[in-house]
Design a protein around this motif. Structure first.
Motif, PDB file in Angstrom:
ATOM      1  N   ILE A 165     -11.933 -10.841   8.123  1.00 57.42           N
ATOM      2  CA  ILE A 165     -12.443  -9.563   7.616  1.00 57.42           C
ATOM      3  C   ILE A 165     -11.535  -8.419   8.055  1.00 57.42           C
ATOM      4  CG2 ILE A 165     -14.335  -7.892   7.779  1.00 57.42           C
ATOM      5  CD1 ILE A 165     -16.247 -10.133   7.965  1.00 57.42           C
ATOM      6  N   TRP A 166     -11.019  -8.527   9.284  1.00 60.10           N
ATOM      7  CA  TRP A 166     -10.217  -7.431   9.807  1.00 60.10           C
ATOM      8  C   TRP A 166      -8.783  -7.436   9.272  1.00 60.10           C
ATOM      9  CZ3 TRP A 166     -14.875  -7.096  11.959  1.00 60.10           C
ATOM     10  CH2 TRP A 166     -15.265  -5.843  12.412  1.00 60.10           C
ATOM     11  N   THR A 167      -8.328  -8.573   8.761  1.00 61.69           N
ATOM     12  CA  THR A 167      -6.933  -8.607   8.322  1.00 61.69           C
ATOM     13  C   THR A 167      -6.767  -8.636   6.798  1.00 61.69           C
ATOM     14  OG1 THR A 167      -7.028 -10.974   8.678  1.00 61.69           O
ATOM     15  CG2 THR A 167      -5.922  -9.686  10.359  1.00 61.69           C
ATOM     16  N   LEU A 168      -7.731  -9.253   6.090  1.00 63.17           N
ATOM     17  CA  LEU A 168      -7.546  -9.403   4.639  1.00 63.17           C
ATOM     18  C   LEU A 168      -7.310  -8.091   3.887  1.00 63.17           C
ATOM     19  CD1 LEU A 168      -9.879 -12.343   3.565  1.00 63.17           C
ATOM     20  CD2 LEU A 168      -7.392 -12.280   3.755  1.00 63.17           C
ATOM     21  N   PRO A 169      -8.056  -7.026   4.208  1.00 58.98           N
ATOM     22  CA  PRO A 169      -7.806  -5.788   3.452  1.00 58.98           C
ATOM     23  C   PRO A 169      -6.358  -5.319   3.559  1.00 58.98           C
ATOM     24  CG  PRO A 169      -9.849  -5.612   4.654  1.00 58.98           C
ATOM     25  CD  PRO A 169      -9.192  -6.881   5.125  1.00 58.98           C
ATOM     26  N   THR A 170      -5.779  -5.377   4.769  1.00 64.80           N
ATOM     27  CA  THR A 170      -4.395  -4.935   4.941  1.00 64.80           C
ATOM     28  C   THR A 170      -3.437  -5.898   4.248  1.00 64.80           C
ATOM     29  OG1 THR A 170      -5.134  -4.258   7.118  1.00 64.80           O
ATOM     30  CG2 THR A 170      -2.808  -3.997   6.645  1.00 64.80           C
TER      31      THR A 170
ATOM     32  N   GLY B  62      -4.055  -7.644   1.659  1.00 63.32           N
ATOM     33  CA  GLY B  62      -4.171  -7.383   0.231  1.00 63.32           C
ATOM     34  C   GLY B  62      -3.279  -6.235  -0.196  1.00 63.32           C
ATOM     35  N   LEU B  63      -3.261  -5.198   0.630  1.00 66.08           N
ATOM     36  CA  LEU B  63      -2.413  -4.039   0.329  1.00 66.08           C
ATOM     37  C   LEU B  63      -0.946  -4.432   0.321  1.00 66.08           C
ATOM     38  CD1 LEU B  63      -2.617  -0.686   0.387  1.00 66.08           C
ATOM     39  CD2 LEU B  63      -1.456  -1.093   2.532  1.00 66.08           C
TER      40      LEU B  63
ATOM     41  N   SER C 171      -0.084  -6.738  -2.604  1.00 63.59           N
ATOM     42  CA  SER C 171      -0.119  -6.012  -3.875  1.00 63.59           C
ATOM     43  C   SER C 171       1.080  -5.097  -4.040  1.00 63.59           C
ATOM     44  CB  SER C 171      -1.399  -5.182  -3.964  1.00 63.59           C
ATOM     45  OG  SER C 171      -2.510  -6.036  -3.937  1.00 63.59           O
TER      46      SER C 171
ATOM     47  N   LEU D  90      -0.406  -6.877 -11.095  1.00 61.99           N
ATOM     48  CA  LEU D  90      -1.284  -6.267 -10.105  1.00 61.99           C
ATOM     49  C   LEU D  90      -2.618  -5.856 -10.718  1.00 61.99           C
ATOM     50  CD1 LEU D  90      -1.776  -5.004  -7.343  1.00 61.99           C
ATOM     51  CD2 LEU D  90      -0.304  -3.125  -7.982  1.00 61.99           C
TER      52      LEU D  90
ATOM     53  N   GLY E 158      -6.396 -10.572  -9.244  1.00 63.54           N
ATOM     54  CA  GLY E 158      -6.550 -10.242  -7.825  1.00 63.54           C
ATOM     55  C   GLY E 158      -5.318 -10.642  -7.028  1.00 63.54           C
ATOM     56  N   TRP E 159      -5.069  -9.946  -5.920  1.00 56.61           N
ATOM     57  CA  TRP E 159      -3.858 -10.195  -5.135  1.00 56.61           C
ATOM     58  C   TRP E 159      -3.857 -11.592  -4.530  1.00 56.61           C
ATOM     59  CZ3 TRP E 159      -4.720 -11.366  -0.063  1.00 56.61           C
ATOM     60  CH2 TRP E 159      -5.942 -10.956   0.485  1.00 56.61           C
ATOM     61  N   TRP E 160      -5.059 -12.172  -4.345  1.00 63.04           N
ATOM     62  CA  TRP E 160      -5.138 -13.512  -3.762  1.00 63.04           C
ATOM     63  C   TRP E 160      -4.620 -14.576  -4.733  1.00 63.04           C
ATOM     64  CZ3 TRP E 160      -8.896  -9.990  -4.670  1.00 63.04           C
ATOM     65  CH2 TRP E 160      -9.686 -10.189  -5.783  1.00 63.04           C
TER      66      TRP E 160
ATOM     67  N   TRP F 122      -2.318   1.328  -8.947  1.00 63.32           N
ATOM     68  CA  TRP F 122      -2.342   0.679  -7.641  1.00 63.32           C
ATOM     69  C   TRP F 122      -0.961   0.316  -7.134  1.00 63.32           C
ATOM     70  CZ3 TRP F 122      -5.789   1.390  -4.269  1.00 63.32           C
ATOM     71  CH2 TRP F 122      -7.117   1.609  -4.653  1.00 63.32           C
TER      72      TRP F 122
ATOM     73  N   THR G 272      -0.489   1.315  -3.338  1.00 70.42           N
ATOM     74  CA  THR G 272      -0.306   0.301  -2.300  1.00 70.42           C
ATOM     75  C   THR G 272       1.042   0.447  -1.605  1.00 70.42           C
ATOM     76  OG1 THR G 272       0.453  -1.217  -4.004  1.00 70.42           O
ATOM     77  CG2 THR G 272      -1.836  -1.434  -3.317  1.00 70.42           C
TER      78      THR G 272
ATOM     79  N   ILE H 142      -6.534   1.334   1.584  1.00 70.53           N
ATOM     80  CA  ILE H 142      -6.745  -0.106   1.761  1.00 70.53           C
ATOM     81  C   ILE H 142      -8.142  -0.503   1.298  1.00 70.53           C
ATOM     82  CG2 ILE H 142      -7.057  -1.894   3.514  1.00 70.53           C
ATOM     83  CD1 ILE H 142      -4.765  -0.615   5.066  1.00 70.53           C
TER      84      ILE H 142
ATOM     85  N   TRP I  74     -14.155  -0.463  10.903  1.00 70.55           N
ATOM     86  CA  TRP I  74     -12.987  -1.363  10.845  1.00 70.55           C
ATOM     87  C   TRP I  74     -11.895  -0.861  11.788  1.00 70.55           C
ATOM     88  CZ3 TRP I  74      -8.111  -0.564   8.107  1.00 70.55           C
ATOM     89  CH2 TRP I  74      -7.384  -1.734   7.871  1.00 70.55           C
TER      90      TRP I  74
END
Lengths: 383, 336
Positions: free
Chosen positions: A24-29, A31-32, A35, A43, A47-49, A346, A350, B163, B212
């Motif tokens: 949870i703490w790393t995926l958002p970053t 993703g940025l 992307s 893009l 999804g970026w995944w 985006w 990003t 983000i 966060w």
């Protein structure tokens, strides 16, 4: 036996819980970051995944009209490449109605009512053949399942640095940050020494004052200092929004923490060193310069990182005292501007965001030890 | 560009050099003018010594006191004064700015949201920080896990907003969702939502950003405190067959309460000043306004209403006062 098995079960649970939280703490970053190097069409399409897999996108094209037919042996032909030249896209399947998009494979021939036959090749080339001349004035629609292989590019960075003003803002931020980091350190170091080792009336009141000022919200200062700057600007005939103003403001706002951290550290230095130096006739200035300052380098480094991160990441002070002009706007303000004006792009956001966070991240990662030490000194001991 | 870099470097040299020159110069000047060398009686010498050494502390601390006064002390009183005056700070208007605040719908929304932020953010940041610190304490990959959770602390609020705005992105009901949150919802067969403009709940999505960022802070401080918990108390509890969660709540937490309070109050102060996130994500639209953003807004709205802006700043200051009092009290106790 039973005890042991529940133990290992709880251990697995523990690993999984930590893993989940870390994700949870790393995926958002992440993703940025992912992307920001993706092709801008991809893009917005997936999804970026899915960045590493071929994306499929439903697209619709219209064939040329009869004017573009060419006579070939045995009939007439209309030809159109659906994809741009040099594109690495391919056709997965295609159809002549929206609900028949999966009906035909590349290379299949579909006969139309008028006796003509149409086909779409894997490369995206559309070929339409008829034994009698075409007469239609409106092309027919072709629905294709376009396969887009993953494509990574630094174009987004190039664009955001050159034409979105982020390159200039980077320099501006640097211009704000470095002096605003070093000036308070110097001023605070002298003050901290005085509060820790010099004897004078009002010392305890000053120290209490510094602790109190630690929590004064920045908001209290915004308007009065802005008025002050406007007055000074009017009297001296200089612009009220200037780099000097921002440096001084950051210095003023950073001083309480700087003095507090450095004083705590200096007060913890062994008394004997100071006293023996005093005996030898050294003045406070000599002791500060030759003994205390070198010994305080870890604390100075801690504060330097704090202040650097705080100033680099600051939006409010820069917006109020520096303004939004091109030659002065800082990265954070520029990024916020882009959020407003290019909110849907985006690829811009990003890559722009990554440029604003990369320097603090590097500083932070390489000097985490000092940062943690400063945090601990600032909150566990006292205040 | 090269020109600006050069002038930035010059500025650093000039500013830092100027400061250094001041300190060195003032000290040398003091030593020269009040020198105790040469022909004088012991009494004179002693008097000179003590005069000199009673002036010197003010050279050391003078610049700091001056800057603190200009940028923090004076503004506190000036803001208070401005809050009883009109938009331009010209005529006295009594408490009418405060009366306006009590009835203004935006202000009320801001107070409600700030209370929500105060309730949720410090609690969850501290809670997650404690949980992660405790769980990674003896994990072989705990150091890596902690570093990754700590990382967002280096990211600016605006950067973090970008983000998370990307995480919350909404693409309509056609096509793939490129926002992680809506993509997960769709994967579970639920409807995607335009989260940011969904009143009330959007507040929590903005809070997530600060949580966060701040969990890493809580984790580091609490982690250090947990390592300070005596080994034997933990071993005794383990011998008794206590589960890890029981040990956390019965043994660890009671011993680190003071640290938890410090973390909690530090984050609370930060929450009261939260501005960048709201400005970047919604600028207060869809009922997400908070005091700090409202204050910024009034500073410039319609040419700037310094009376109302200051009033809002004073309200934030009043909320901080109890913590300020408590901090000073504790610092003075430490001194003794």
């Amino acid at each position: 036996m039973k005890k042991k098995s529940t133990f290992s079960f709880s251990l697995i649970l523990k690993h999984l819980t930590v893993l989940f939280l870390v994700l949870i703490w790393t995926l958002p970053t992440l993703g940025l970051l992912v992307s920001s190097v993706r092709d801008k069409d991809q893009l917005t399409a997936s999804g970026w995944w899915t960045a590493l897999v071929t994306t499929e996108r439903n697209e619709v094209y219209r064939t040329p009209i009869a004017d573009e037919q060419v006579a070939v042996e045995g009939g007439w032909r209309i030809y159109m490449p659906l994809f741009e030249a040099g594109s690495d896209r391919s056709i997965g399947s295609w159809g002549l109605r929206a609900d028949e998009i999966g009906l035909n494979l590349p290379g299949d021939k579909v006969s139309l009512d008028d006796g003509s036959a149409i086909s779409v090749l894997e490369s995206g080339e559309l070929d339409w053949f008829s034994e009698t001349p075409f007469t239609h004035t409106r092309g027919i629609r072709v629905f294709v399942d376009a396969r887009i292989p993953p494509r990574f590019t630094f174009d987004n960075y190039r664009e955001v640095l050159a034409s979105e003003g982020v390159g200039q803002a980077f320099i501006n931020t640097l211009t704000v940050t470095l002096p605003a980091t070093f000036i308070p350190i110097l001023i605070a170091a002298f003050a901290a020494y005085a509060l820790a080792w010099m004897d004078f009336a009002g010392r305890h009141w000053l120290l209490a004052g510094v602790v109190g000022l630690l929590v004064v919200p920045l908001q209290m200062s915004l308007i009065p200092v802005l008025q002050l700057y406007n007055q000074v600007g009017a009297i001296l005939g200089v612009p009220s929004k200037s780099y000097v103003g921002v440096w001084l403001a950051h210095t003023g706002f950073g001083l309480p923490l700087a003095i507090y951290l450095l004083r705590n550290y200096m007060a913890g230095l062994p008394r004997e060193i100071m006293e023996s130096a005093r005996m030898d006739g050294a003045s406070h200035f000599d002791i500060f310069l030759k003994i205390v300052l070198p010994l305080s380098i870890p604390a100075l480094a801690s504060f330097a990182i704090f202040q650097f991160l705080w100033v680099w990441n600051d939006l409010l002070v820069a917006m109020v005292y520096l303004g939004q002009g091109v030659e002065k706007i800082v990265l954070t303000a520029q990024l916020r501007e882009l959020l407003g004006s290019r909110g849907a792009n985006w690829e811009i956001l990003t890559s722009g965001a990554f440029i604003t966070i990369v320097v603090p991240l590097v500083v932070f990662l390489s000097m985490q030890r000092y940062f943690v030490r400063g945090l601990l000194a600032g909150s566990v001991k006292g205040g | 560009m090269i020109g600006q870099i050069t002038s930035a470097l010059m500025a650093i040299l000039f500013a830092v050099g100027g400061c250094a020159l001041f300190f060195v110069g003032a000290n040398v000047l003091l030593d020269r003018t009040l020198s105790s060398r040469g022909h004088m009686t012991d009494l004179q010498r002693q008097q000179r010594d003590s005069l000199r050494e009673s002036i010197r502390p003010w050279i050391f601390i003078g610049p700091a006191v001056a800057l603190l006064t200009i940028f923090l002390v004076y503004p506190v009183f000036k803001s208070l004064w401005l809050s009883f005056h009109d938009a331009n700070g010209e005529s006295f208007v009594g408490v009418s700015n405060y009366q306006w605040a009590l009835t203004d719908p935006e202000f009320r929304i801001s107070i409600r949201n700030n209370l929500l932020w105060l309730l949720v953010v410090p609690t969850l940041s501290t809670g997650f920080g404690l949980l992660i610190a405790y769980m990674t304490d003896r994990l072989w990959w705990g150091q890596i896990a902690r570093s990754l959770v700590f990382l967002p602390m280096a990211i600016s609020f605006v950067g973090a907003s970008v983000i998370w705005k990307f995480v919350y992105d909404y693409r309509g009901t056609q096509g793939d969702q490129i926002g992680l949150m809506n993509a997960i919802l769709v994967a579970f067969g639920l409807e995607p939502q335009a989260w940011i403009s969904l009143p009330f709940w959007n507040n929590f999505l903005l809070m997530v950003i600060l949580i966060w960022i701040q969990t890493g802070f809580a984790m580091v401080i609490l982690g250090a405190a947990i390592r300070g918990v005596p080994e034997d108390t933990l071993e005794a509890a383990q011998m008794e067959g206590a589960s890890p969660m029981q040990m956390l709540f019965r043994i660890v937490i009671p011993q680190i309460v003071p640290t938890i309070v410090v973390v909690w109050t530090t984050i609370t102060i930060l929450v009261l000043k939260v501005f960048d996130i709201v400005l970047a994500m919604t600028n207060g639209q869809w009922d997400t306004e908070v005091l700090a953003n409202l204050m910024f807004d009034w500073m410039f709205r319609g040419g700037g209403d310094f009376g109302r802006g200051s009033t809002i700043a004073v309200v934030i200051m009043i909320a901080v006062l109890p913590i300020m009092y408590w901090n000073i009290k504790r610092a003075r106790e430490d001194e003794q």
